[in-house]
Every structure is written in structure tokens, then in C-alpha cells.
Design a protein around this motif. Structure first.
Motif, mmCIF file in Angstrom:
data_model
loop_
_atom_site.group_PDB
_atom_site.id
_atom_site.type_symbol
_atom_site.label_atom_id
_atom_site.label_comp_id
_atom_site.label_asym_id
_atom_site.label_seq_id
_atom_site.Cartn_x
_atom_site.Cartn_y
_atom_site.Cartn_z
ATOM 1 N N VAL A 101 14.076 9.880 3.483
ATOM 2 C CA VAL A 101 14.336 10.094 2.063
ATOM 3 C C VAL A 101 14.617 11.581 1.871
ATOM 4 O O VAL A 101 13.774 12.421 2.188
ATOM 5 C CB VAL A 101 13.156 9.661 1.175
ATOM 6 C CG1 VAL A 101 13.537 9.779 -0.297
ATOM 7 C CG2 VAL A 101 12.727 8.241 1.495
ATOM 8 N N ASP A 102 15.801 11.907 1.382
ATOM 9 C CA ASP A 102 16.212 13.296 1.224
ATOM 10 C C ASP A 102 16.593 13.569 -0.223
ATOM 11 O O ASP A 102 16.779 12.635 -1.026
ATOM 12 C CB ASP A 102 17.395 13.621 2.147
ATOM 13 C CG ASP A 102 17.048 13.395 3.610
ATOM 14 O OD1 ASP A 102 16.040 13.963 4.054
ATOM 15 O OD2 ASP A 102 17.775 12.646 4.282
ATOM 16 N N THR A 103 16.742 14.841 -0.541
ATOM 17 C CA THR A 103 17.109 15.251 -1.892
ATOM 18 C C THR A 103 18.427 16.006 -1.858
ATOM 19 O O THR A 103 18.836 16.545 -0.826
ATOM 20 C CB THR A 103 16.032 16.148 -2.523
ATOM 21 O OG1 THR A 103 15.907 17.348 -1.745
ATOM 22 C CG2 THR A 103 14.696 15.432 -2.574
ATOM 23 N N MET A 162 11.018 15.446 -5.896
ATOM 24 C CA MET A 162 9.999 15.288 -4.861
ATOM 25 C C MET A 162 8.966 14.239 -5.248
ATOM 26 O O MET A 162 8.406 13.571 -4.381
ATOM 27 C CB MET A 162 9.324 16.635 -4.590
ATOM 28 C CG MET A 162 10.234 17.663 -3.928
ATOM 29 S SD MET A 162 11.061 17.023 -2.442
ATOM 30 C CE MET A 162 9.658 16.686 -1.388
ATOM 31 N N ARG A 163 8.706 14.082 -6.539
ATOM 32 C CA ARG A 163 7.785 13.029 -6.961
ATOM 33 C C ARG A 163 8.353 11.650 -6.615
ATOM 34 O O ARG A 163 7.650 10.770 -6.114
ATOM 35 C CB ARG A 163 7.527 13.137 -8.466
ATOM 36 C CG ARG A 163 6.455 12.148 -8.954
ATOM 37 C CD ARG A 163 6.221 12.264 -10.448
ATOM 38 N NE ARG A 163 7.338 11.733 -11.210
ATOM 39 C CZ ARG A 163 8.018 12.390 -12.146
ATOM 40 N NH1 ARG A 163 7.707 13.635 -12.418
ATOM 41 N NH2 ARG A 163 9.007 11.830 -12.796
ATOM 42 N N ILE A 164 9.657 11.473 -6.856
ATOM 43 C CA ILE A 164 10.299 10.201 -6.530
ATOM 44 C C ILE A 164 10.379 10.017 -5.018
ATOM 45 O O ILE A 164 10.186 8.912 -4.499
ATOM 46 C CB ILE A 164 11.702 10.142 -7.167
ATOM 47 C CG1 ILE A 164 11.593 10.251 -8.694
ATOM 48 C CG2 ILE A 164 12.415 8.857 -6.784
ATOM 49 C CD1 ILE A 164 12.933 10.343 -9.397
ATOM 50 N N VAL A 165 10.650 11.091 -4.285
ATOM 51 C CA VAL A 165 10.715 11.020 -2.828
ATOM 52 C C VAL A 165 9.389 10.531 -2.257
ATOM 53 O O VAL A 165 9.344 9.678 -1.357
ATOM 54 C CB VAL A 165 11.084 12.402 -2.241
ATOM 55 C CG1 VAL A 165 10.819 12.438 -0.737
ATOM 56 C CG2 VAL A 165 12.535 12.725 -2.525
ATOM 57 N N SER A 195 26.162 14.644 1.723
ATOM 58 C CA SER A 195 25.045 14.039 2.449
ATOM 59 C C SER A 195 25.291 12.585 2.811
ATOM 60 O O SER A 195 24.784 12.102 3.824
ATOM 61 C CB SER A 195 23.765 14.155 1.612
ATOM 62 O OG SER A 195 22.673 13.578 2.262
ATOM 63 N N VAL A 196 26.061 11.860 1.998
ATOM 64 C CA VAL A 196 26.176 10.405 2.194
ATOM 65 C C VAL A 196 27.524 9.957 2.738
ATOM 66 O O VAL A 196 27.637 8.826 3.212
ATOM 67 C CB VAL A 196 25.896 9.653 0.866
ATOM 68 C CG1 VAL A 196 24.535 10.009 0.327
ATOM 69 C CG2 VAL A 196 26.976 9.934 -0.177
ATOM 70 N N SER A 197 28.560 10.798 2.676
ATOM 71 C CA SER A 197 29.905 10.320 3.005
ATOM 72 C C SER A 197 30.051 9.917 4.473
ATOM 73 O O SER A 197 30.864 9.042 4.790
ATOM 74 C CB SER A 197 30.940 11.395 2.650
ATOM 75 O OG SER A 197 30.688 12.578 3.383
ATOM 76 N N VAL A 219 17.971 11.200 -3.100
ATOM 77 C CA VAL A 219 17.658 11.394 -4.527
ATOM 78 C C VAL A 219 18.363 12.670 -4.969
ATOM 79 O O VAL A 219 18.077 13.754 -4.449
ATOM 80 C CB VAL A 219 16.137 11.514 -4.759
ATOM 81 C CG1 VAL A 219 15.850 11.697 -6.242
ATOM 82 C CG2 VAL A 219 15.424 10.284 -4.223
ATOM 83 N N ALA A 220 19.279 12.547 -5.919
ATOM 84 C CA ALA A 220 20.038 13.696 -6.422
ATOM 85 C C ALA A 220 19.501 14.088 -7.791
ATOM 86 O O ALA A 220 19.600 13.313 -8.750
ATOM 87 C CB ALA A 220 21.526 13.362 -6.513
ATOM 88 N N ASP A 221 18.919 15.267 -7.866
ATOM 89 C CA ASP A 221 18.301 15.721 -9.118
ATOM 90 C C ASP A 221 18.268 17.247 -9.107
ATOM 91 O O ASP A 221 17.896 17.870 -8.098
ATOM 92 C CB ASP A 221 16.879 15.156 -9.241
ATOM 93 C CG ASP A 221 16.353 15.224 -10.665
ATOM 94 O OD1 ASP A 221 16.660 16.211 -11.372
ATOM 95 O OD2 ASP A 221 15.639 14.294 -11.074
#
Length: 794
Positions: free
Chosen positions: A548-550, A534-537, A560-562, A525-527
């Protein structure tokens, strides 16, 4: 003293004077309110005789958590449907259909559950089928969001229809009644029309074996079933029986239909068809008021139509539709349910093959025909594998999908391509150009099937040269689909090419990528707002996602994803920065490893138009309003995981591929080859030590290399207290093996540092102390061996 004329000093004096007036006033109000709260104020002069009100009870203690923001209001169209309060089976089915169109499958599912609970009788079910039609009911039954109740409704209605309209004996009796005198035949025609496509084969058979009124009335009903009848007859044209082909061409000329003329061009112009079939096809084209073109013109028409099939987008990609095809094994036309994308690919492949038959010397048309054939084969095989994986057809520890392992997929693709090979002996010569054609158009199925087929069927020397020379095989290592990249990696490793071609380092990089999988489902989750992220996590973790990471910025998300194959989708706030959302999506799509990663963008109302525009231009991007409730996160996750095009497979498949990749890496480290430098292997191995899930692959390479840098990184890894004990123990074991094979390569300062670490580990746990002690044992082992050798001398 003179007066000051400094304006800032005058303003400051004015503010002080104003505060001197207002502060006592504010303090007085606060004091009065405090007395009133404590009951020390004056009594109410107007309530002297009134009874005293009971003392108010202490207010309930408010929870410490912050107040949830109210969810957005219900869509007015949805609210209107719910306000009708549907009760009857007809109302419930109508409401469910509308709610699906309004993107509320959760509410549509409730309506269908009420319909099933109502248990309508057979007459009511037949009325529902008559009003809503087969296509609408079929879409509800094949919608994944409505599982399992959608399929229950489909089976319930179609069972009633089958009992009534698809009984062969009943259908034959109705066809017999078409020959009745007077107007009695019209009711039989109505019943056959209601039957739908189930009546088409019997009507075609009756029309081909009769003349006069019965034939005309059969054609009358077929015209009312024009779409199903035309599709059935187009499939019948592919039979090898001249009589059937002639019947199909004649009836197509009678009933017409959109696009029918294209399928009559090859029978009318190709010498592969019987003369009677050619004559019937030309007569049918004349009936359809189509001008008979030359073979070259017809080929151009067919090629243009074939290419356009794969450019078209369907608004209902997830719902299967009936498709007729000629089954040469049973010598009959059969019906299967396919995705619209699969239907388009089958149709395009057929049109291109017929075009190639009309101009046999045209190499470009032949390449196109083979490209579309490979794309159709690959698309369906990969789609089938994906469905098996998602349905739980593979156990956690099962072997990887046969669609992803070339050794198992090769026979499947070879069998399918053999149908094309019957029409042309130059498949091998055209394979590489066909793969390149698919690659330029980003047809993942065609590239995958072509690489699998070529690596399994071409001579070994030709496959090797396909890696050495700049061919589609080397280009496929940069293709935006990991299934394609894995097929190339497996082909290279199966041939034992290792570092024997220029792009060998890319093979090693891909092996490390696949080996880094931990077999979990990870979401990022990128915010920029940590509280919102953290609410979405929390909501996503409750849905069962293992990781689940931010990420606080776009660049943090990219890092983080590549290199992580376990990321199943990302959620990004529309107000993300560094870079902004539109540039962030572009960078994700530019990287082959994230090009097919589903992306969900959530936004407040003012940024929703921007989010919607990004979603319109990318089929793997969805736009959402900012989530407020756990149900919102559930809906976002469900829709993102259902997007077609994700190439990661299930967690079990990724874990199995990681095991295979580790085995390949171990073999590669023994003998890297001339085009893979030791430094490249060291760089990849050290990088893997800092990628979650790839640590074992890095340790394996460093164990085999045993270089000074490898031994340094191994002792550093063994001293990383944040690592699990099992992983640190593996690092110690790797260091010991490297020392035994290559000798001690550490410098004196590095050795002294290890002694300091051991001496400072007094307060650490016993396992850590033992591991640090083992490192010293391996360090001292060469010296002890040397001392033993010296002492044994005379």
C-alpha cells in the motif's frame, strides 16, 4: 520637536499603547489562575464552615494519539429500520431486504443470521416465499456481500418450497385436478401458480396434448406465469422438432408477453422452418396484433433489438437470474442461473443469428451476428475463469488460468464457435471484421474470443499477415483489457514472429509489463494530506494488502500505476491536485493499462456531489464519504474489488503470467528481429530496472545483449545497495556472462570507478564486498586470458 504625521507610525504607536494596557491585565489573570490551581489563593468567604472537599485525583494521562473525528451519522432510513427492532422471521427478512436496498449489507447479514438462528418451521418458510417471492429471495442468496448466510436462507426457504411445490407427482395431480368440474379446479390453479416456473414444463406438455377445458385452464395458469412461461416457450422454439416448435408458437400467441413477437419473426418468415411451424407463428403474430413484415424488415427489427441489448444497463448486475435455453444434447429446455449481462448477450446473439438467417446475403448482418456470438462466448468464458480464480480454485503455484493462455483457451472457444459455424461456412472470412466490430464497441469478450479463435484455427500465413497489415490484431495491442493484449502477445510469440512486423516493439513492451508482476495485491492512495493518507494506508494494510503506497499528487499517482500490473484499485481524495480529480480520472481511462482500474473517490460533504457525478459516468468509479473508521476502509475495499470489469485476475495468475513473460523475453533477446532495434531493447531493459518486480526481466535482456550500455547498467545495478543481495548477485552474474560472450565493453573511467567502489567497501557487509570483488574478477578476466595467450607463445 514637531509631531509626526506619518499614518503608519501613528498606528504603530497606538498598538504599542494598547499592548501596554492589556499585557499587565493578561498577566494578572494568568497569575490568579495559577494561584488558584496551586491552592494559594484566598479562601472562599462563603464557605468558611463548609467541610473541605477531598483533593481531586490526578487526571488520567491522555493518550498521545490525536482524537478521532466522529463518524458521520447513520442514514435516517437505516436508523428507521433498526428502530423497528425486527424479531419474527417475516420482520427479519423484510428488514434484510430493505437494508440491502439501502447499501448496508453488513446490517442485512445480521438480520439474516438471526433468521437462520430462529429456525422457522416449514409453514413459516412457505409463507415467507409466498410474501417475498422467488426473485427477491434469489437475489439475497446470490449477493456476495451476504455470503454465506444469504445462501443459507435461500436454501432453507427453497428446500421447503421444493418439498411442497416442486414434487413432480404433486404437480401432476394438480394438473389433473384442472379438468375437474365446477370450481374445484381453481384451487389447483392457485397451487400451480404458487409453484412458479417449476410448473411451466408440465403445463406446456398438458396444454399441447389436450383440448377443451383442460387446455384453456392450462393456458389460464400459464398466463399467470407469463414471464417464466414465455421464456420457456421462446427456448422451445430453438428445438429441431417441428411439433414442439408448433406448440411453442401457438402457446406464445395465446399467452403473449413483452417482446414475444420478435422471437416469432424467424419461424414465421424463414424457409428453414417447417410449413406447419410457419403457419402457427404467423397465426400467433396475428393474435398478438403484430403486422407481418417482410424478411428484410424483420431483419432490421431483430438487428436493432440485438444491438440495444448490449447498450442497456441493469441495476442488479451482480445477482444471477434464471435463464432457459435449448440443450441439443439432452433435447430439452434447461434452466441455468446467469448474470443479467450474460443473459443480454445470449439473447442478442440469438436475435442477430435469426436476422442473418432472414437475409443470408447481407454481409453486415452476418458480421454483427458473428460479433455478438464471439462476445457472448468470450464474456462467459472469462467470467467463469474469474469466478474460479476468486474462489481459490487455483493454487498459488498453479498454471495460469486457461482463459488467459491461448493454447488452452483455443479448444474452448473453437467448440463454442462451432455452433455458429454450422449456420455459416464463412466464419473465417468474417472473423477479422467481427473482431474489429467488437473492438470499436469495446466488447472485450468478443475481441478476446475472436483473437483466440482466429490464431488457433486460421492458416498460419493468414495469422502472420494479420500482424503485418493494419488489422485488428495490431490494434488489439492498444486495447483497454490486458487479457486481450496477452492473447495477441501469445499469438505473436507462438508464431515466432518476434520482430518481424512493424509493431513488434509494442509486443516487447507488453512482455515487460506482464513480467513486472510480483504476484501481490497493491493499492495506491492519492491524497495531498499525508496524515489523512497514512491513516487510510494503515487500515488497508490491516486488511491484508501486501503493498500500500501513497501519492501526493495526481501526476505521482499516474507514474506509480501506469507500469504496475499488480495495482488492484486506487483511492483518490476528491481535492487532489496536479491534475484535479476530473482530469486525473480521464488520464487514467486514456491509458490502456489503467483503463479498467477500479477507482474510489472519497470526499468531504462539500465535494461529494462532484465525486458522485464522476461515479455516475464511469462504471469502474465509486464515490465515498471520507473514511473515518477502519470499517469504512473495509467497505470501500470490498466494493471496489467486487466491481465487474477489472481485468487483472488474481495475484497467482499475474505471477504465473510473469513467469511466462520472462520466458518469452529470454527467447526474444536471443534474436530480436529486424523491427526491434537494439536501442529499443536497451531502453526497455534499463527502464525495467527501476520498476519494482520487473528487474529480473531487465537483467535478462541486458545479459543477452552484452552491449557497452548493457554492461554499464549491469555493474551499476550490482552496486545498488538498496537492492536485495539476490538481485545484485543476478546482476553480477549477468555482467559476467555478457563479458564472456561479448568481451569487456566498459571504458577506463568506468573500470577505475569499480576499483574505487571495492576499495571503499571496507565498512560494508561481506556479501556486498564479495559481489564487488566478483565484478573486478570479471573485469580482469579478459586481461588474464590475453596474458595467458601471450605467455604460451614461443
Amino acid at each position: 520637536m514637531s509631531l509626526s504625521r506619518n499614518p503608519s507610525r501613528a498606528r504603530r504607536a497606538f498598538r504599542i499603547a494598547r499592548m501596554a494596557v492589556f499585557i499587565p491585565l493578561v498577566l494578572g489573570v494568568v497569575f490568579s489562575v495559577g494561584l488558584a490551581v496551586l491552592g494559594l489563593g484566598k479562601e472562599n468567604p462563603f464557605g468558611a464552615n463548609a467541610p473541605k472537599a477531598p483533593a481531586p485525583s490526578a487526571p488520567a494521562e491522555k493518550p498521545a494519539t490525536e482524537v478521532d473525528v466522529p463518524p458521520p451519522p447513520e442514514d435516517p432510513a437505516v436508523a428507521t429500520v433498526l428502530a423497528t427492532n425486527p424479531q419474527t422471521p417475516r420482520e427479519l427478512l423484510r428488514a434484510a431486504t430493505v437494508l440491502v436496498a439501502l447499501k448496508r449489507p453488513d446490517l442485512a447479514k445480521q438480520m439474516l443470521e438471526k433468521l437462520v438462528a430462529a429456525s422457522p418451521d416449514e409453514a413459516e418458510l412457505l409463507r415467507l416465499h409466498e410474501e417475498f417471492g422467488s426473485a427477491s429471495i434469489f437475489r439475497l442468496g446470490s449477493d456476495r456481500d451476504l455470503t454465506p448466510v444469504g445462501k443459507q436462507v435461500l436454501d432453507m426457504i427453497f428446500s421447503a418450497v421444493q418439498r411442497r411445490y416442486q414434487n413432480p407427482e404433486v404437480l401432476k395431480s394438480w394438473i389433473g385436478q384442472l379438468a375437474a368440474a365446477g370450481n374445484g379446479w381453481y384451487q389447483a390453479a392457485e397451487d400451480l401458480t404458487k409453484t412458479g416456473r417449476a410448473a411451466v414444463p408440465l403445463l406446456v406438455e398438458a396444454a399441447s396434448g389436450s383440448e377443451g377445458e383442460l387446455r384453456g385452464r392450462c393456458i389460464f395458469v400459464l398466463k399467470r406465469l407469463r414471464v417464466d412461461a414465455a421464456n420457456y416457450l421462446i427456448a422451445l422454439l430453438q428445438s429441431q422438432d417441428a411439433a414442439r416448435q408448433k406448440t411453442a408458437a401457438e402457446l406464445l400467441g395465446e399467452i403473449g408477453g413483452s417482446g414475444v413477437a420478435l422471437f416469432l419473426l424467424a419461424p414465421a418468415l424463414s424457409g428453414e422452418y417447417d410449413a406447419t411451424v410457419q403457419q402457427a407463428a404467423r397465426a400467433a403474430l396475428s393474435q398478438l396484433q403484430s403486422v407481418l413484415p417482410t424478411p428484410a424488415q424483420a431483419a432490421r427489427l431483430l438487428v436493432a433489438e440485438a444491438e440495444s441489448k448490449l447498450k442497456a444497463l441493469s441495476s442488479d448486475e451482480e445477482n444471477r437470474q434464471p435463464f432457459y435455453f435449448w440443450n441439443s444434447q439432452t433435447s430439452s429446455v434447461e434452466e441455468i442461473a446467469l448474470l443479467p449481462a450474460a443473459i443480454r448477450r445470449r439473447t442478442a446473439a440469438r436475435l442477430a443469428a435469426e436476422a442473418s438467417g432472414l437475409v443470408p446475403g447481407d454481409r453486415d448482418v452476418a458480421v454483427l451476428a458473428l460479433s455478438l456470438e464471439l462476445e457472448q462466448i468470450g464474456f462467459e468464458l472469462l467470467q467463469r475463469a474469474e469466478e474460479v480464480e476468486k474462489s481459490g480454485g487455483q493454487a498459488e503455484e498453479a498454471a495460469p488460468s486457461p482463459m488467459l493462455v491461448t493454447a488452452n483457451a483455443g479448444p474452448l472457444v473453437t467448440t463454442a464457435v462451432a455452433q455458429y459455424q454450422d449456420r455459416s461456412d464463412s466464419v473465417l472470412a468474417l472473423a477479422l471484421p467481427a473482431i474489429e466490430y467488437c473492438m470499436k464497441r469495446q466488447w472485450a469478450g468478443g475481441v478476446w474470443a475472436g483473437i483466440v479463435w482466429y490464431s488457433q484455427n486460421a492458416p498460419r500465413d493468414q495469422v502472420k499477415s494479420a500482424f503485418v497489415n493494419p488489422t485488428p490484431f495490431s490494434q488489439a495491442l492498444h486495447f483497454a483489457d490486458r487479457r486481450v493484449r496477452w492473447a495477441v502477445v501469445e499469438a505473436a510469440m507462438t508464431l515466432d514472429l518476434k520482430g518481424n512486423f512493424p509493431d513488434s516493439s509494442k509486443i516487447v513492451g507488453e512482455l515487460f509489463y506482464f513480467a513486472s508482476s510480483r504476484g501481490v495485491r497493491r493499492v495506491v492512495v492519492a491524497d495531498g494530506s499525508q496524515r489523512r493518507a497514512m491513516r487510510i494506508v494503515g487500515d488497508l494494510k490491516n486488511l491484508g494488502f501486501e503493498s500500500v503506497d501513497t501519492a501526493a499528487s495526481g501526476n505521482a499517482l499516474l507514474r506509480s500505476v501506469s507500469d504496475d500490473p499488480d495495482v488492484v484499485f486506487v483511492l483518490i481524495s476528491a481535492d487532489i491536485q496536479e491534475p484535479r480529480i476530473e482530469f486525473l480520472v480521464q488520464r487514467l481511462r486514456a491509458d490502456p493499462r489503467t483503463a479498467r482500474l477500479p477507482v474510489g473517490i472519497y470526499a468531504l460533504p462539500d465535494l461529494l456531489p462532484k465525486s458522485d457525478r464522476l461515479a455516475e459516468g464511469d462504471p469502474l468509479v465509486l464515490s465515498f464519504a471520507e473514511p473515518y473508521r477502519p470499517d469504512d476502509a473495509t467497505r470501500m475495499a470490498d466494493r471496489l474489488q467486487q466491481l465487474p470489469g477489472y481485468d487483472g485476475g488474481t495475484a497467482a495468475v499475474r505471477k504465473a503470467l510473469a513467469t511466462l513473460a520472462l520466458q518469452r523475453i529470454a527467447a526474444l533477446a536471443e534474436n530480436p528481429g529486424p523491427n526491434i532495434s537494439i536501442q529499443e531493447l536497451e531502453d526497455l531493459a534499463v527502464r525495467a530496472l527501476y520498476i519494482p518486480g520487473a528487474e529480473k526481466a531487465g537483467l535478462m535482456i541486458l545479459r543477452r545483449l552484452g552491449t557497452p550500455r548493457a554492461q554499464t547498467e549491469l555493474v551499476e545495478a550490482a552496486s545498488r545497495l538498496e537492492w536485495p543481495a539476490a538481485l545484485r548477485a543476478e546482476a553480477v552474474s549477468a555482467f559476467g556472462e555478457a563479458v564472456m560472450n561479448r568481451g569487456l565493453q566498459l571504458t577506463r573511467p568506468q573500470i577505475l570507478r569499480q576499483y574505487d567502489r571495492y576499495n571503499q567497501s571496507e565498512k560494508l557487509d561481506k556479501v556486498t564486498q564479495k559481489l564487488l570483488g566478483l565484478i573486478l574478477d570479471y573485469i580482469e578476466m579478459p586481461s588474464e586470458a590475453h596474458a595467458d595467450t601471450t605467455s604460451s607463445r614461443p
